[in-house]
Design a protein around this motif. Sequence first.
Motif, PDB file in Angstrom:
ATOM      1  N   LEU A   5      27.431 -54.702 -31.745  1.00 52.06           N
ATOM      2  CA  LEU A   5      28.392 -55.667 -32.288  1.00 52.06           C
ATOM      3  C   LEU A   5      28.793 -54.711 -33.282  1.00 52.06           C
ATOM      4  CD1 LEU A   5      30.402 -58.339 -33.002  1.00 52.06           C
ATOM      5  CD2 LEU A   5      28.285 -58.753 -33.944  1.00 52.06           C
ATOM      6  N   SER A   6      28.056 -54.294 -33.902  1.00 47.79           N
ATOM      7  CA  SER A   6      28.861 -53.125 -35.188  1.00 47.79           C
ATOM      8  C   SER A   6      28.915 -51.653 -35.125  1.00 47.79           C
ATOM      9  CB  SER A   6      27.294 -52.672 -36.494  1.00 47.79           C
ATOM     10  OG  SER A   6      26.297 -52.229 -35.780  1.00 47.79           O
ATOM     11  N   ALA A   7      29.356 -51.250 -33.649  1.00 43.67           N
ATOM     12  CA  ALA A   7      29.370 -50.389 -33.330  1.00 43.67           C
ATOM     13  C   ALA A   7      31.169 -50.956 -33.220  1.00 43.67           C
ATOM     14  CB  ALA A   7      29.110 -49.118 -31.842  1.00 43.67           C
ATOM     15  N   ALA A   8      31.030 -52.109 -32.059  1.00 49.18           N
ATOM     16  CA  ALA A   8      32.710 -52.461 -31.866  1.00 49.18           C
ATOM     17  C   ALA A   8      33.083 -52.884 -33.243  1.00 49.18           C
ATOM     18  CB  ALA A   8      32.438 -53.576 -31.327  1.00 49.18           C
ATOM     19  N   GLY A   9      32.734 -52.940 -34.016  1.00 54.69           N
ATOM     20  CA  GLY A   9      33.119 -53.076 -35.124  1.00 54.69           C
ATOM     21  C   GLY A   9      34.147 -51.449 -36.332  1.00 54.69           C
ATOM     22  N   ASN A  10      32.785 -50.461 -35.702  1.00 54.63           N
ATOM     23  CA  ASN A  10      33.653 -48.852 -36.431  1.00 54.63           C
ATOM     24  C   ASN A  10      34.564 -48.779 -35.477  1.00 54.63           C
ATOM     25  OD1 ASN A  10      32.109 -48.801 -38.672  1.00 54.63           O
ATOM     26  ND2 ASN A  10      30.312 -48.578 -37.117  1.00 54.63           N
ATOM     27  N   VAL A  11      34.489 -49.183 -33.651  1.00 54.20           N
ATOM     28  CA  VAL A  11      35.803 -48.941 -33.149  1.00 54.20           C
ATOM     29  C   VAL A  11      37.271 -49.923 -33.399  1.00 54.20           C
ATOM     30  CG1 VAL A  11      36.880 -48.646 -30.610  1.00 54.20           C
ATOM     31  CG2 VAL A  11      34.370 -48.732 -31.163  1.00 54.20           C
ATOM     32  N   VAL A  12      36.531 -51.062 -33.927  1.00 55.44           N
ATOM     33  CA  VAL A  12      37.923 -52.144 -33.897  1.00 55.44           C
ATOM     34  C   VAL A  12      38.621 -50.905 -35.878  1.00 55.44           C
ATOM     35  CG1 VAL A  12      38.574 -54.303 -35.573  1.00 55.44           C
ATOM     36  CG2 VAL A  12      37.171 -54.139 -33.314  1.00 55.44           C
ATOM     37  N   ALA A  58      33.174 -63.300 -50.731  1.00 58.67           N
ATOM     38  CA  ALA A  58      35.076 -63.187 -51.522  1.00 58.67           C
ATOM     39  C   ALA A  58      34.973 -62.004 -51.488  1.00 58.67           C
ATOM     40  CB  ALA A  58      33.803 -63.235 -52.442  1.00 58.67           C
ATOM     41  N   SER A  59      34.330 -61.035 -51.277  1.00 59.98           N
ATOM     42  CA  SER A  59      34.874 -59.880 -52.018  1.00 59.98           C
ATOM     43  C   SER A  59      34.261 -58.425 -50.242  1.00 59.98           C
ATOM     44  CB  SER A  59      34.213 -59.174 -53.030  1.00 59.98           C
ATOM     45  OG  SER A  59      32.789 -58.713 -52.964  1.00 59.98           O
ATOM     46  N   ASP A  60      34.153 -58.976 -48.807  1.00 58.58           N
ATOM     47  CA  ASP A  60      33.923 -58.317 -47.786  1.00 58.58           C
ATOM     48  C   ASP A  60      34.757 -57.425 -47.384  1.00 58.58           C
ATOM     49  OD1 ASP A  60      31.105 -58.684 -46.770  1.00 58.58           O
ATOM     50  OD2 ASP A  60      30.823 -60.238 -46.321  1.00 58.58           O
ATOM     51  N   VAL A  61      35.315 -55.966 -47.102  1.00 58.26           N
ATOM     52  CA  VAL A  61      35.855 -55.710 -46.611  1.00 58.26           C
ATOM     53  C   VAL A  61      35.344 -55.004 -44.661  1.00 58.26           C
ATOM     54  CG1 VAL A  61      37.407 -54.478 -48.407  1.00 58.26           C
ATOM     55  CG2 VAL A  61      35.090 -53.562 -47.369  1.00 58.26           C
ATOM     56  N   ILE A  62      35.973 -54.644 -44.327  1.00 57.54           N
ATOM     57  CA  ILE A  62      36.011 -54.796 -42.290  1.00 57.54           C
ATOM     58  C   ILE A  62      34.309 -53.722 -42.590  1.00 57.54           C
ATOM     59  CG2 ILE A  62      36.454 -53.183 -40.142  1.00 57.54           C
ATOM     60  CD1 ILE A  62      39.319 -54.460 -41.177  1.00 57.54           C
ATOM     61  N   SER A  63      34.048 -52.381 -43.540  1.00 59.86           N
ATOM     62  CA  SER A  63      32.716 -51.460 -43.017  1.00 59.86           C
ATOM     63  C   SER A  63      31.598 -52.868 -43.932  1.00 59.86           C
ATOM     64  CB  SER A  63      32.748 -50.454 -44.611  1.00 59.86           C
ATOM     65  OG  SER A  63      33.638 -50.870 -45.256  1.00 59.86           O
ATOM     66  N   SER A  64      31.977 -52.830 -44.704  1.00 60.81           N
ATOM     67  CA  SER A  64      30.734 -53.952 -45.458  1.00 60.81           C
ATOM     68  C   SER A  64      30.729 -55.119 -44.302  1.00 60.81           C
ATOM     69  CB  SER A  64      30.961 -55.082 -46.797  1.00 60.81           C
ATOM     70  OG  SER A  64      31.956 -56.145 -46.821  1.00 60.81           O
ATOM     71  N   ILE A  65      31.481 -56.127 -43.280  1.00 60.42           N
ATOM     72  CA  ILE A  65      31.020 -56.407 -42.562  1.00 60.42           C
ATOM     73  C   ILE A  65      30.337 -56.019 -41.364  1.00 60.42           C
ATOM     74  CG2 ILE A  65      31.755 -58.249 -40.956  1.00 60.42           C
ATOM     75  CD1 ILE A  65      34.321 -58.798 -42.732  1.00 60.42           C
ATOM     76  N   VAL A  66      30.824 -54.634 -40.817  1.00 62.04           N
ATOM     77  CA  VAL A  66      30.601 -54.011 -40.417  1.00 62.04           C
ATOM     78  C   VAL A  66      29.174 -53.466 -40.571  1.00 62.04           C
ATOM     79  CG1 VAL A  66      30.502 -51.213 -38.553  1.00 62.04           C
ATOM     80  CG2 VAL A  66      32.729 -53.253 -38.761  1.00 62.04           C
ATOM     81  N   TYR A  67      28.159 -53.302 -41.384  1.00 62.75           N
ATOM     82  CA  TYR A  67      27.396 -52.518 -42.365  1.00 62.75           C
ATOM     83  C   TYR A  67      26.382 -53.932 -42.346  1.00 62.75           C
ATOM     84  CZ  TYR A  67      23.998 -51.388 -45.978  1.00 62.75           C
ATOM     85  OH  TYR A  67      22.142 -51.129 -45.291  1.00 62.75           O
ATOM     86  N   LYS A  68      26.763 -55.057 -41.913  1.00 62.03           N
ATOM     87  CA  LYS A  68      25.652 -56.874 -42.366  1.00 62.03           C
ATOM     88  C   LYS A  68      25.776 -56.662 -40.706  1.00 62.03           C
ATOM     89  CE  LYS A  68      27.441 -58.393 -47.042  1.00 62.03           C
ATOM     90  NZ  LYS A  68      28.632 -59.356 -46.933  1.00 62.03           N
ATOM     91  N   GLN A  69      26.249 -56.074 -39.924  1.00 60.93           N
ATOM     92  CA  GLN A  69      26.139 -56.421 -38.533  1.00 60.93           C
ATOM     93  C   GLN A  69      24.478 -55.631 -38.172  1.00 60.93           C
ATOM     94  OE1 GLN A  69      27.254 -59.100 -37.072  1.00 60.93           O
ATOM     95  NE2 GLN A  69      28.489 -59.519 -38.987  1.00 60.93           N
ATOM     96  N   TYR A  70      25.013 -54.629 -38.724  1.00 61.34           N
ATOM     97  CA  TYR A  70      24.223 -53.619 -38.130  1.00 61.34           C
ATOM     98  C   TYR A  70      22.651 -53.822 -39.138  1.00 61.34           C
ATOM     99  CZ  TYR A  70      21.359 -49.030 -39.466  1.00 61.34           C
ATOM    100  OH  TYR A  70      20.185 -48.597 -39.468  1.00 61.34           O
ATOM    101  N   GLN A  71      22.965 -54.279 -39.783  1.00 65.37           N
ATOM    102  CA  GLN A  71      21.739 -54.829 -41.032  1.00 65.37           C
ATOM    103  C   GLN A  71      21.077 -56.127 -40.141  1.00 65.37           C
ATOM    104  OE1 GLN A  71      22.369 -56.065 -44.876  1.00 65.37           O
ATOM    105  NE2 GLN A  71      21.001 -54.825 -45.266  1.00 65.37           N
ATOM    106  N   ALA A  72      21.651 -56.211 -39.312  1.00 67.34           N
ATOM    107  CA  ALA A  72      20.990 -57.960 -39.127  1.00 67.34           C
ATOM    108  C   ALA A  72      20.901 -57.666 -37.885  1.00 67.34           C
ATOM    109  CB  ALA A  72      22.331 -58.900 -38.771  1.00 67.34           C
ATOM    110  N   GLY A  73      20.762 -56.213 -36.980  1.00 67.16           N
ATOM    111  CA  GLY A  73      20.475 -56.282 -35.665  1.00 67.16           C
ATOM    112  C   GLY A  73      21.422 -56.037 -34.465  1.00 67.16           C
ATOM    113  N   PHE A  74      22.409 -56.041 -34.586  1.00 65.34           N
ATOM    114  CA  PHE A  74      23.551 -56.355 -33.968  1.00 65.34           C
ATOM    115  C   PHE A  74      24.514 -55.256 -33.925  1.00 65.34           C
ATOM    116  CE2 PHE A  74      24.195 -60.887 -35.607  1.00 65.34           C
ATOM    117  CZ  PHE A  74      22.432 -61.752 -35.358  1.00 65.34           C
ATOM    118  N   TYR A  75      23.000 -53.807 -33.592  1.00 62.81           N
ATOM    119  CA  TYR A  75      23.804 -52.631 -33.260  1.00 62.81           C
ATOM    120  C   TYR A  75      24.902 -52.652 -32.361  1.00 62.81           C
ATOM    121  CZ  TYR A  75      19.355 -52.369 -34.700  1.00 62.81           C
ATOM    122  OH  TYR A  75      18.060 -52.462 -36.199  1.00 62.81           O
TER     123      TYR A  75
END
Lengths: 304, 430
Positions: free
Chosen positions: A274-281, A255-272
Motif C-alpha cells: 500500500l505504501s509503495a502504491a502511495g509513493n507511485v501516486v 490535521a497536518s497529514d500530507v501525502i508523504s506522511s500518510i505513505v510513511y504511516k502505511q509503511y510503518q503499519a506494515g502495509f508495504y
Amino acid sequence: MALSLAETESVSAGLRRRSRSHSLYPHWFYLPAAIIFGVLYLLPTLAALYFSLTRWSLYDATFIGFDNFAQFFREPFLIQGVINTLIFATTTSAAKTVIGLLLAMLLTSPVLGRGYLRAVVFFPTLVSTVGVGITFEVMMHPTQGVINQALATLGIEGPGWLVDPRLALYSIILVEVWKGVGIATVIFMAGLVSIPREYYEAATVDGANGWQRARRITLRLVWPATGSVIILSLLGGLRTFDLIMTMTGGGPGFASDVISSIVYKQYQAGFYGLSAAGNVVMTVLIAAIGIPLYAAIRSREVDR
Amino acid sequence: MLKHTRTPVLVASTAIAIGLASIGSALADPVTLSFLFGNDPTRLAGAQEVVKAFEVANPDIKVELETRTLDATGDNLVKTRLATGEMTDMFFWNSGALFQTLNPDHTLVDLTDEPFEANIIDSYKPVVTAKGRIYGAPWGTAMGGGVIYNKPVFKKLGLSVPKSWAEFMANNEKIKAAGIAPVIQTFGTDWTAQIFVLADFYNVISADPSFAADYTANKAKYATTPVALQGFQHQEDVFKAGFLNKDFASATLEDGLRMVANGEGAQYPQLSFAIGDIKETYPDKINDIGYFALPGEDAQHNGLTVWMPDAIYIANTSPHIAEAKKFVAFLESVPGCDALSRVGLPAGPYLVKGCTLPSNVAPAVADLLPYFQKEGATAPALEFLSPVKGPLMPQITTEVGSGTRSGLEGAKLYDDDVHKQAQQLGLPGW
C-alpha cells in the motif's frame, strides 16, 4: 561517495573531450553514470511499481492488481492529506518567492550591514530540518513554549500553535518559509546582479520611475530566477516530510497529514504494498504538477 | 571479574594488568548478547537488574542493553531491523496482535520445545503463538487497563470508586465543581488516547461474549455493535462535558502522571504499568494513588481489562541463539522475576509458575489484585483475543477525545483501518 566520485569523473572526462572536438562522447563514457542511474534509480522505481500491485510482507508478495490504489484512494483522510499537501506547497512556494525577491532586492542594494543580513537570512538553510522541527516544536508549546510565554508577558494568550487542529498546518508552513526563504533569496540575488546596469540607466534617461523600472526591467529579467525558485520550492513542498514528522507527526489526529506522511504511516503499519502504491501516486501527482509548470515557466522567459 | 578484563590498558601497573589478563584468558571468551529494550525508565531498570543477576549466574555470557523509544518510530525501528536482518540477538516487543505483524515464522526463533515453556502459565502462550508455534516469553507481570485516581481528592469530596459509567460521570461533575480536572488526557503521547476504547473491552465481552471471534471473522464491527461503540462514545461524552484538563492536547504521559500524583487532576485512564513510573518519579505520593477498572453501563458486571505482558523474542539472525535461550530461561524462572520485583513495581501477577509478588505492594497495585483473584472479573484486551488491530487507533481516538470527530465516526473510521490490517495478515473472511 561512489556516486559523487563517478559523477566528477564523467564530468571531467566529458570536459576534456569537449575541448578537443565537438563530437559526442564514446558510448562507454556513459556507462558509469548509466549503471549508477540504473541500479540506484531505475531498478528501485520499477520494483516499487511492481510491489505497488501486490500485498507485500517483505518476505512474500501476493499480486492483487490495482487493489492497493483503490484502497489508497479510499483512505478517509487521504483527501484531507492531498488538500494539505497542495496548501502547503502553494503557500510556502508563494511566500518564499515573494519574500525571497523582496529580501534579495534589499540585500543587493547598498544597505547597512549587508553582509551580516545576508548571513542571517541564509543561516536557517544550513541547519538540519529535524533540528529546526524539534526546536520549533519546543518553542511552540502552548504553555511552556517561549513564543506563548513572550505573548503572555504582553497579556496575549497565544494559540496552541501545533495542537490546535485548525492551526497546526499553518504553523508548520510558517517555519518552512522561515527555513527555506534563504535559498530563494540567494537565487534571486544571483538573478538580480546579473541584470546589466545599462538597462536601468537607459530607462532612467527615458523618464521611467522606480516602480516602472522594477516592473518592466527587474521582474522581467529576473524571471529565470523566479522560475527556479517557484519550481524548487513547489516540488520541495509537494514532497515535504521531515518538518511535518518532527513538529506534529501529521497530528493532532490527521490535521497536518500530507501525502508523504500518510505513505510513511502505511509503511510503518506494515502495509508495504500500500505504501509503495502511495509513493507511485505521489510521483504521478508531482509530475502532473511539475512538468506543465516547468514548461509554462520556460515559455515565458524573455531574451536579454 | 570479567568487567575488569575489558579495561586493562587503564590500569597503570603492568603487574596488575598482566594478572587480570591471565584471569581473562583462564575463562572462555565471553559471548556478548545484544538486547534491544524500551527506554521507559522503570522497565529499563528492571531489565538492568535481570541482566545483572543473569551475568552473575552465567559468567561466560554478557548482555548489552540497547534502547529505543516506545512510540511509533521505535516500533518502526524494530520492524525495519528485523526485515533487514540487523536485529539484536534479543528484543522486547508487544504480545498479541502486534506480535503477529512481525512475520514471526520468518524472523524469530521458535521456542515451542524449550524446557522453560513448562514454567510459563498456559494462558499466556496463545498471545505469542503464530501458525501453531510459540515465539515469545513473557517479560514481567500482566497489567490492568483502567483508571489511576488521586485518593486525597476522592476523600476530600466524599467520592467512592465508581462501578458504573453513570457513577463515574456523577463523580466527574462533583470534581469539576471543586475546580479540579476530573479526567486527565494526554494526547501529546498519542497512544494514551486509546485507553477509553481499549480498556472498555471487559464491558464489551461481558455483554457480548462472541464479539472477539465475530470481529476476527469480519462479522462484528465497532460502529454497529452498540456495546463496543460505547468506548468511543464515552470518550466523546467526557470531552463534551468539559471534564478534561485544559492542556489535554499537548500534555504528555509524564505530565499526566504528575497531575494525578499531585492531585492537579483526579483520574487518569491509564495502563497500570504507569503506577511504577509514579513510584519512581514521585515516591512520596505513591500512597495517594489508587486504581479502578474502567466502568461500563452495568454496575453488576464490573471488571478489569487485562494486558498480557510484553514479550522477549530472539531474532533468527542471531549468531548466539543458544546463549540467548539461556537468558530467556533465566527470565522465566523464579530468580528472573525476583530480579524484576527488586527494582520495578509489579503491576499485576506474574505469568511464571512459582513467582510471587512482594508482600509490600503499593496501594494502587493492591487495588488491582482483587480483580485477578475473583472469578470472571478480568478479561484480556481485544488485541490478545484477535490478531486484528488497526494501526490508526491513536490518531482516531485523539480526534474523538478532542471533539474533532464524533464517537460514531471514529468507530467507523477504525473499522475501515482494521480492514487493511486483516487483509495484510491474510485472514479469512476479509
